[in-house]
Write a protein that holds these residues in place. Structure first.
Motif, mmCIF file in Angstrom:
data_model
loop_
_atom_site.group_PDB
_atom_site.id
_atom_site.type_symbol
_atom_site.label_atom_id
_atom_site.label_comp_id
_atom_site.label_asym_id
_atom_site.label_seq_id
_atom_site.Cartn_x
_atom_site.Cartn_y
_atom_site.Cartn_z
ATOM 1 N N GLU A 216 0.805 -1.215 0.000
ATOM 2 C CA GLU A 216 0.000 0.000 0.000
ATOM 3 C C GLU A 216 0.845 1.274 0.000
ATOM 4 O OE1 GLU A 216 0.028 -1.540 4.343
ATOM 5 O OE2 GLU A 216 0.122 -2.355 2.283
ATOM 6 N N TRP A 217 2.168 1.143 0.184
ATOM 7 C CA TRP A 217 3.051 2.305 0.208
ATOM 8 C C TRP A 217 3.951 2.397 -1.029
ATOM 9 C CZ3 TRP A 217 2.747 6.317 3.489
ATOM 10 C CH2 TRP A 217 1.963 6.138 4.627
ATOM 11 N N ARG A 218 3.741 1.546 -1.995
ATOM 12 C CA ARG A 218 4.559 1.572 -3.198
ATOM 13 C C ARG A 218 4.123 2.701 -4.144
ATOM 14 N NH1 ARG A 218 4.278 -5.017 -3.959
ATOM 15 N NH2 ARG A 218 5.454 -5.490 -2.052
ATOM 16 N N HIS A 219 5.019 3.046 -5.061
ATOM 17 C CA HIS A 219 4.762 4.064 -6.096
ATOM 18 C C HIS A 219 4.564 5.456 -5.496
ATOM 19 C CE1 HIS A 219 4.363 0.563 -8.613
ATOM 20 N NE2 HIS A 219 3.306 0.148 -7.944
ATOM 21 N N ARG A 220 5.208 5.704 -4.356
ATOM 22 C CA ARG A 220 5.145 7.027 -3.731
ATOM 23 C C ARG A 220 6.529 7.670 -3.588
ATOM 24 N NH1 ARG A 220 0.577 6.799 1.091
ATOM 25 N NH2 ARG A 220 -0.749 5.152 0.222
ATOM 26 N N GLY A 221 7.553 7.019 -4.088
ATOM 27 C CA GLY A 221 8.890 7.591 -4.020
ATOM 28 C C GLY A 221 9.707 7.176 -2.813
ATOM 29 N N ILE A 222 9.212 6.228 -2.016
ATOM 30 C CA ILE A 222 9.950 5.820 -0.823
ATOM 31 C C ILE A 222 11.250 5.121 -1.201
ATOM 32 C CG2 ILE A 222 9.904 4.331 1.218
ATOM 33 C CD1 ILE A 222 6.907 4.876 1.413
ATOM 34 N N TYR A 223 11.174 4.208 -2.165
ATOM 35 C CA TYR A 223 12.374 3.484 -2.584
ATOM 36 C C TYR A 223 13.434 4.457 -3.101
ATOM 37 C CZ TYR A 223 15.307 0.026 -4.972
ATOM 38 O OH TYR A 223 16.359 -0.745 -5.395
ATOM 39 N N ARG A 224 13.024 5.401 -3.933
ATOM 40 C CA ARG A 224 13.982 6.382 -4.466
ATOM 41 C C ARG A 224 14.604 7.210 -3.351
ATOM 42 N NH1 ARG A 224 9.749 7.057 -8.081
ATOM 43 N NH2 ARG A 224 9.192 9.062 -7.141
ATOM 44 N N SER A 225 13.810 7.587 -2.364
ATOM 45 C CA SER A 225 14.356 8.393 -1.279
ATOM 46 C C SER A 225 15.350 7.592 -0.440
ATOM 47 C CB SER A 225 13.236 8.951 -0.396
ATOM 48 O OG SER A 225 12.540 7.926 0.285
ATOM 49 N N LEU A 226 15.098 6.288 -0.277
ATOM 50 C CA LEU A 226 16.053 5.440 0.446
ATOM 51 C C LEU A 226 17.367 5.316 -0.324
ATOM 52 C CD1 LEU A 226 13.797 2.551 1.819
ATOM 53 C CD2 LEU A 226 15.233 4.080 3.191
ATOM 54 N N VAL A 227 17.281 5.234 -1.653
ATOM 55 C CA VAL A 227 18.501 5.173 -2.465
ATOM 56 C C VAL A 227 19.298 6.467 -2.319
ATOM 57 C CG1 VAL A 227 19.392 5.073 -4.817
ATOM 58 C CG2 VAL A 227 17.586 3.500 -4.116
ATOM 59 N N ALA A 228 18.640 7.607 -2.429
ATOM 60 C CA ALA A 228 19.336 8.888 -2.323
ATOM 61 C C ALA A 228 19.946 9.074 -0.943
ATOM 62 C CB ALA A 228 18.369 10.032 -2.643
ATOM 63 N N TYR A 229 19.218 8.670 0.094
ATOM 64 C CA TYR A 229 19.720 8.805 1.461
ATOM 65 C C TYR A 229 21.001 7.991 1.629
ATOM 66 C CZ TYR A 229 19.620 9.046 6.584
ATOM 67 O OH TYR A 229 19.930 9.275 7.905
ATOM 68 N N ARG A 230 20.986 6.761 1.132
ATOM 69 C CA ARG A 230 22.158 5.900 1.290
ATOM 70 C C ARG A 230 23.305 6.348 0.391
ATOM 71 N NH1 ARG A 230 19.499 0.150 0.528
ATOM 72 N NH2 ARG A 230 18.075 1.407 -0.749
ATOM 73 N N ALA A 231 22.982 6.961 -0.748
ATOM 74 C CA ALA A 231 24.045 7.514 -1.590
ATOM 75 C C ALA A 231 24.795 8.617 -0.843
ATOM 76 C CB ALA A 231 23.463 8.051 -2.894
ATOM 77 N N ARG A 232 24.080 9.411 -0.088
ATOM 78 C CA ARG A 232 24.739 10.458 0.709
ATOM 79 C C ARG A 232 25.660 9.847 1.760
ATOM 80 N NH1 ARG A 232 21.325 15.858 1.800
ATOM 81 N NH2 ARG A 232 21.045 16.451 -0.383
ATOM 82 N N LEU A 233 25.220 8.750 2.367
ATOM 83 C CA LEU A 233 26.076 8.058 3.332
ATOM 84 C C LEU A 233 27.333 7.534 2.643
ATOM 85 C CD1 LEU A 233 23.387 5.975 5.291
ATOM 86 C CD2 LEU A 233 24.500 8.095 6.029
ATOM 87 N N ALA A 234 27.181 6.987 1.438
ATOM 88 C CA ALA A 234 28.328 6.472 0.694
ATOM 89 C C ALA A 234 29.301 7.588 0.352
ATOM 90 C CB ALA A 234 27.858 5.774 -0.570
ATOM 91 N N SER A 235 28.768 8.736 -0.015
ATOM 92 C CA SER A 235 29.620 9.867 -0.377
ATOM 93 C C SER A 235 30.470 10.308 0.799
ATOM 94 C CB SER A 235 28.759 11.031 -0.875
ATOM 95 O OG SER A 235 29.546 12.147 -1.219
ATOM 96 N N VAL A 236 29.868 10.349 1.983
ATOM 97 C CA VAL A 236 30.603 10.739 3.188
ATOM 98 C C VAL A 236 31.756 9.768 3.450
ATOM 99 C CG1 VAL A 236 30.427 10.962 5.691
ATOM 100 C CG2 VAL A 236 28.658 11.938 4.221
ATOM 101 N N ARG A 237 31.550 8.488 3.110
ATOM 102 C CA ARG A 237 32.591 7.476 3.326
ATOM 103 C C ARG A 237 33.629 7.463 2.216
ATOM 104 N NH1 ARG A 237 31.405 3.507 7.145
ATOM 105 N NH2 ARG A 237 29.732 4.241 8.516
ATOM 106 N N GLY A 238 33.487 8.322 1.212
ATOM 107 C CA GLY A 238 34.454 8.374 0.135
ATOM 108 C C GLY A 238 34.208 7.367 -0.975
#
Length: 272
Positions: A216-238
């Motif tokens: 019931e929570w699909r197709h609302r951008g949650i998956y994309r936001s989780l990807v972007a959030y984790r990409a920021r974590l990866a960037s901080v780690r180099g």
């Protein structure tokens, strides 16, 4: 690395990720070598077999290598997964695994994308949903409850495995939940999706896992936001590149975000 040529990315994946193992490993987990194979034992959901290349093994020598894994895990009475890639050689490897009793599960696509543009994207979940990093066992159990609804099967091993990884090396991964419906009575709300990221030292890569979302929570951008959030974590780690074993549902989303498909991967599982 900025070149998104498929062959370049696949070569980097083979060289930097396929033979990488966590160090340190959780208590009770062992890493062994059998010729070109890396064999990991003591995982909560069975053993795992990986390799960068089989060093040209074919015919009877390859059958003997496969048979040794089957014999060992038969003795242990544990299942084991052989991670087969679409570009692995020899070409008849899948046939030889099936002949030895290894059964294929659902094929996924290995996709790789650059960290920088994703890290520059603000992770914006839908209204009423927040992203939060977690480590507590209670939160890991809430992730399990969500995934069991999605997949309709027991997944208690997931919380056990993540808890042990966090305890062994809390800097090796980050677990993120998407929660909805926070209130005074339920300040954490309901876990509607979750994903985690593993950082692979010395490789320039981080790998993304999870991403299951309640229907019931699909197709609302949650998956994309989780990807972007984790990409920021990866960037901080180099880290400069992200890798995902993508399902057919997540692959189109990731490709729209700039990921490139480089090969396929299929778990071949032997169950005593």
């Amino acid at each position: 690395m900025t070149d998104l040529d498929v062959n370049t990315l696949r070569d980097a994946y083979d060289a930097r990720l396929r033979a990488a193992v966590p160090d340190p490993v959780p208590p009770g987990v062992s890493v062994e070598r059998d010729g070109p194979l890396i064999r990991i034992r003591g995982l909560d959901h069975g053993g795992f077999l990986t390799y960068r290349t089989l060093d040209g093994l074919t015919g009877a020598d390859l059958d003997a290598l496969i048979a040794r894994q089957r014999a060992l895990f038969t003795e242990l009475d544990e299942p084991v997964e052989w991670k087969l890639h679409g570009h692995d050689e020899p070409a008849d490897l899948a046939d030889r695994l099936r002949a030895a009793g290894f059964e294929p599960e659902e094929q996924e696509t290995v996709v790789i994308g650059p960290v920088a543009p994703l890290a520059d994207t603000l992770p914006v979940p839908p209204d009423g949903v927040r992203l939060r990093e977690v480590t507590a066992r209670a939160d890991l159990d809430r992730i399990v409850a969500m995934t069991e609804v999605v997949w309709n099967e027991p997944r208690g091993w997931l919380a056990d495995g993540l808890e042990k990884e966090i305890a062994a090396d809390p800097k090796a991964l980050t677990v993120v939940v998407a929660e909805a419906g926070q209130s005074d009575d339920a300040p954490d709300g309901e876990v509607v999706s979750a994903g985690w990221i593993r950082y692979v030292p010395g490789s320039g890569f981080a790998t993304l896992w999870g991403g299951s979302t309640l229907p019931e929570w699909r197709h609302r951008g949650i998956y994309r936001s989780l990807v972007a959030y984790r990409a920021r974590l990866a960037s901080v780690r180099g880290c400069t590149m992200l890798q995902v074993d993508a399902s057919d549902a997540s692959r189109p989303i990731l490709q729209r975000l700039g990921f490139v498909a480089v090969t396929t991967t299929t778990p071949y599982v032997y169950t005593p």
